[in-house]
Design a protein around this motif. Structure first.
Motif, PDB file in Angstrom:
ATOM      1  N   GLY A  72       1.101  -1.132  -0.147  1.00 32.36           N
ATOM      2  CA  GLY A  72      -0.327   0.027  -0.075  1.00 32.36           C
ATOM      3  C   GLY A  72       0.734   0.907   0.195  1.00 32.36           C
ATOM      4  O   GLY A  72       0.279   2.326   0.159  1.00 32.36           O
TER       5      GLY A  72
ATOM      6  N   ILE B  68       3.406   4.080  -1.117  1.00 36.47           N
ATOM      7  CA  ILE B  68       3.136   3.876  -3.139  1.00 36.47           C
ATOM      8  C   ILE B  68       4.191   4.769  -3.172  1.00 36.47           C
ATOM      9  O   ILE B  68       5.044   4.268  -3.786  1.00 36.47           O
ATOM     10  CB  ILE B  68       1.951   4.848  -3.043  1.00 36.47           C
TER      11      ILE B  68
ATOM     12  N   GLU C 248       3.778   8.405   0.457  1.00 34.79           N
ATOM     13  CA  GLU C 248       2.369   8.483  -0.004  1.00 34.79           C
ATOM     14  C   GLU C 248       2.300   7.457   0.122  1.00 34.79           C
ATOM     15  O   GLU C 248       3.111   6.062  -0.576  1.00 34.79           O
ATOM     16  CB  GLU C 248       2.738   9.329  -1.150  1.00 34.79           C
ATOM     17  N   TYR C 249       0.938   6.916   0.619  1.00 30.47           N
ATOM     18  CA  TYR C 249      -0.421   5.911   0.990  1.00 30.47           C
ATOM     19  C   TYR C 249      -0.940   5.397   0.151  1.00 30.47           C
ATOM     20  O   TYR C 249      -1.941   6.497  -0.499  1.00 30.47           O
ATOM     21  CB  TYR C 249       0.042   5.119   1.899  1.00 30.47           C
ATOM     22  N   ASP C 250      -1.629   4.389  -0.775  1.00 33.69           N
ATOM     23  CA  ASP C 250      -3.250   4.465  -1.104  1.00 33.69           C
ATOM     24  C   ASP C 250      -4.163   3.226   0.412  1.00 33.69           C
ATOM     25  O   ASP C 250      -3.913   2.774   1.069  1.00 33.69           O
ATOM     26  CB  ASP C 250      -2.755   2.673  -2.033  1.00 33.69           C
TER      27      ASP C 250
ATOM     28  N   ALA D 299      -6.306   2.648  -0.229  1.00 34.53           N
ATOM     29  CA  ALA D 299      -7.602   1.576  -0.116  1.00 34.53           C
ATOM     30  C   ALA D 299      -6.840   0.209  -0.258  1.00 34.53           C
ATOM     31  O   ALA D 299      -7.592  -0.921   0.167  1.00 34.53           O
ATOM     32  CB  ALA D 299      -8.248   1.557  -1.821  1.00 34.53           C
ATOM     33  N   VAL D 300      -5.912   0.376   0.725  1.00 36.88           N
ATOM     34  CA  VAL D 300      -4.943  -1.011   0.705  1.00 36.88           C
ATOM     35  C   VAL D 300      -4.428  -0.814   2.774  1.00 36.88           C
ATOM     36  O   VAL D 300      -4.151  -1.503   2.925  1.00 36.88           O
ATOM     37  CB  VAL D 300      -3.464  -1.105  -0.042  1.00 36.88           C
TER      38      VAL D 300
ATOM     39  N   THR E 257       8.211   2.726  -5.670  1.00 32.66           N
ATOM     40  CA  THR E 257       7.964   1.603  -5.165  1.00 32.66           C
ATOM     41  C   THR E 257       8.578   0.392  -5.057  1.00 32.66           C
ATOM     42  O   THR E 257       9.780   0.023  -4.017  1.00 32.66           O
ATOM     43  CB  THR E 257       6.641   0.951  -5.261  1.00 32.66           C
TER      44      THR E 257
END
Length: 183
Positions: A3, A5, A34-36, A38-39, A140
């Protein structure tokens, strides 16, 4: 960590403009993530933060202090709740400074993906995958490999990740040999 990024090392938390490693002034060394969502959620990132160092220990310098910088009120509330939970669980007071992020200054290139950049015979191939240095720093792939060559993670995660990265067999073997030593 799934997750994430991109990560970048830098300086923040102070007032003096344009800090550098040699002239950090009143800033601290920090990592911008920076991350997602949703994950992985913000709460999980904070859990990793609290458990990756001792936030109850007094820092020996502002440069290396424990600090959390938030972007908005929602993040601040989540941090405070997380801090309280850590204190209740540990029975100790957290000394981590918590404040709003004013500005992030990216660290010099030699600090970015530091462990990976210091692994000759591995970094050359990974750097060759990107058209310029900033693409390498923001990737990543470089972030995950940097963690592995620093001795973080598990062999299971490494095997899952390496299957998705187009590295030569020779470079994969160099990383595996290094991990056997580190783990």
């Amino acid at each position: 960590m799934k997750g994430i990024i991109r990560t970048r090392v830098g300086y923040a938390g102070g007032e003096v403009p344009n800090p550098t490693y040699r002239k950090i002034e009143d800033h601290s060394e920090v990592i911008q993530i920076e991350y997602d969502p949703a994950v992985i959620n913000y709460e999980r990132l904070l859990e990793v933060f609290w458990n990756s160092h001792d936030p109850t220990a007094m820092a020996y310098s502002r440069q290396y202090m424990s600090i959390l910088l938030f972007h908005d009120e929602e993040q601040e509330k989540i941090i405070e709740k997380s801090r309280q939970a850590y204190e209740e669980k540990s029975g100790k007071s957290v000394l981590t400074e918590i404040k709003e992020l004013d500005r992030f200054y990216s660290a010099e290139g030699y600090h970015q993906k530091y462990y990976l950049q210091n692994r000759s015979g591995i970094v050359e191939e990974v750097r060759g995958m990107y058209s310029d240095f900033n693409d390498f720093v923001d990737s990543t792939t470089a972030a995950r490999l940097n963690g592995y060559v620093a001795g973080k993670g598990t062999m299971e995660d490494f095997e899952e990740d390496i299957a998705k990265i187009n590295l030569s067999e020779e470079t994969e073997q160099k990383i595996r040999e290094l991990l056997e030593i580190l783990w």
